[in-house]
Scaffold this active site. Structure first.
Site, PDB file in Angstrom:
ATOM      1  N   HIS A   1      91.291  91.898  15.026  1.00 15.16           N
ATOM      2  CA  HIS A   1      91.818  90.591  14.620  1.00 15.16           C
ATOM      3  C   HIS A   1      93.243  90.758  14.106  1.00 15.16           C
ATOM      4  O   HIS A   1      94.143  90.039  14.513  1.00 15.16           O
ATOM      5  CB  HIS A   1      90.927  89.952  13.556  1.00 15.16           C
ATOM      6  CG  HIS A   1      91.327  88.556  13.204  1.00 15.16           C
ATOM      7  ND1 HIS A   1      90.567  87.744  12.409  1.00 15.16           N
ATOM      8  CD2 HIS A   1      92.421  87.822  13.535  1.00 15.16           C
ATOM      9  CE1 HIS A   1      91.171  86.568  12.283  1.00 15.16           C
ATOM     10  NE2 HIS A   1      92.306  86.589  12.941  1.00 15.16           N
TER      11      HIS A   1
ATOM     12  N   GLU B   1     100.078  86.859  14.928  1.00 16.11           N
ATOM     13  CA  GLU B   1      99.809  87.962  14.002  1.00 16.11           C
ATOM     14  C   GLU B   1     101.106  88.596  13.510  1.00 16.11           C
ATOM     15  O   GLU B   1     101.231  88.955  12.340  1.00 16.11           O
ATOM     16  CB  GLU B   1      98.906  89.005  14.666  1.00 16.11           C
ATOM     17  CG  GLU B   1      97.481  88.528  14.915  1.00 16.11           C
ATOM     18  CD  GLU B   1      96.785  88.111  13.630  1.00 16.11           C
ATOM     19  OE1 GLU B   1      96.768  88.900  12.675  1.00 16.11           O
ATOM     20  OE2 GLU B   1      96.250  86.983  13.580  1.00 16.11           O
TER      21      GLU B   1
ATOM     22  N   HIS C   1     101.818  88.076   9.674  1.00 16.62           N
ATOM     23  CA  HIS C   1     101.440  89.286   8.949  1.00 16.62           C
ATOM     24  C   HIS C   1     102.371  90.470   9.209  1.00 16.62           C
ATOM     25  O   HIS C   1     102.683  91.214   8.294  1.00 16.62           O
ATOM     26  CB  HIS C   1     100.000  89.675   9.310  1.00 16.62           C
ATOM     27  CG  HIS C   1      99.012  88.592   9.088  1.00 16.62           C
ATOM     28  ND1 HIS C   1      98.702  88.093   7.835  1.00 16.62           N
ATOM     29  CD2 HIS C   1      98.259  87.871   9.967  1.00 16.62           C
ATOM     30  CE1 HIS C   1      97.793  87.138   7.948  1.00 16.62           C
ATOM     31  NE2 HIS C   1      97.509  86.978   9.233  1.00 16.62           N
TER      32      HIS C   1
END
Length: 218
Positions: A34, A83, A87
């Site tokens: 993930h 992502e 992040h």
């Protein structure tokens, strides 16, 4: 001391519980990545935009181990872009993660090192139409890794008795060494409701509920 989490996502569960299962494209029958997330979003460079050419050497592994099952084949870099934007631009404060190639490459490396698929299989835990006991799953993971990961589930649907395992978090220090996952004192878990499937949200699994590990997309 906690810095990074790598989340192994049960993409089969993800597709199994979508409002429209046709939104999912060829879900793999194994645990995938993930993301690799800092637990605190500090010094994020939001102007550092995703560029897929920087990870061209990783594309084959990315497609296999970090797939996007919700977008069409023409737009399957969208998940990676998300992502990185959310992040990766924060994780890049660490030298070992300070480029797109390092960030995605290190996540792939950690995934391979953890080998969640192999661990669960060795423990006799595999997708099934029957239920598992959550303490047995936890014990198998803790015994194998020597640390306690965080297991997230979807709650039982109306009329059902079992929760569905959906995501497993592994926690690391800034040196990217495995450590026990734990809630930071005085802080709610910002990742607990990160992934919403249909009308339900992932949360820490209930030890007393039978646990379903789906074997196919219905």
């Amino acid at each position: 001391n906690l810095y990074s989490w790598i989340h192994a996502a049960n993409t089969l569960c993800f597709c199994f519980l979508q409002m429209n299962a046709n939104d999912c494209h060829d879900p793999p029958m194994y645990w995938t990545i993930h993301g690799l997330w800092p637990d605190r979003a500090e010094d994020c460079n939001r102007t550092w935009h995703f560029n897929v050419t920087e990870i061209k050497d990783l594309i084959l592994d990315m497609r296999h181990y970090w797939p996007d099952v919700l977008h069409s084949s023409l737009n399957r870099t969208q998940f990676w872009k998300h992502e990185w934007d959310k992040h990766g631009t924060c994780a890049a404060t660490l030298e070992v993660l300070n480029s797109q190639k390092k960030y995605f490459g290190k996540a792939l490396e950690l995934y391979q090192h953890i080998d969640l698929n192999g661990c669960l299989l060795k423990a006799g835990i595999k997708p099934s139409s029957s239920y598992y006991k959550m303490p047995a799953i936890k014990e198998a993971l803790t015994t194998f890794y020597g640390v306690t990961p965080k297991i997230q589930c979807l709650p039982p649907e109306e009329g059902e008795k079992a929760q569905t395992i959906g995501q497993i978090e592994f926690c690391f220090t800034k040196e990217l060494q495995l450590v026990n996952c734990m809630a930071l004192e005085g802080e709610s878990n910002p990742m607990q409701a990160h992934l919403k499937l249909g009308t339900s949200e992932l949360s820490v699994c209930n030890d007393t509920l039978p646990t379903y590990y789906p074997s196919e997309v219905q």
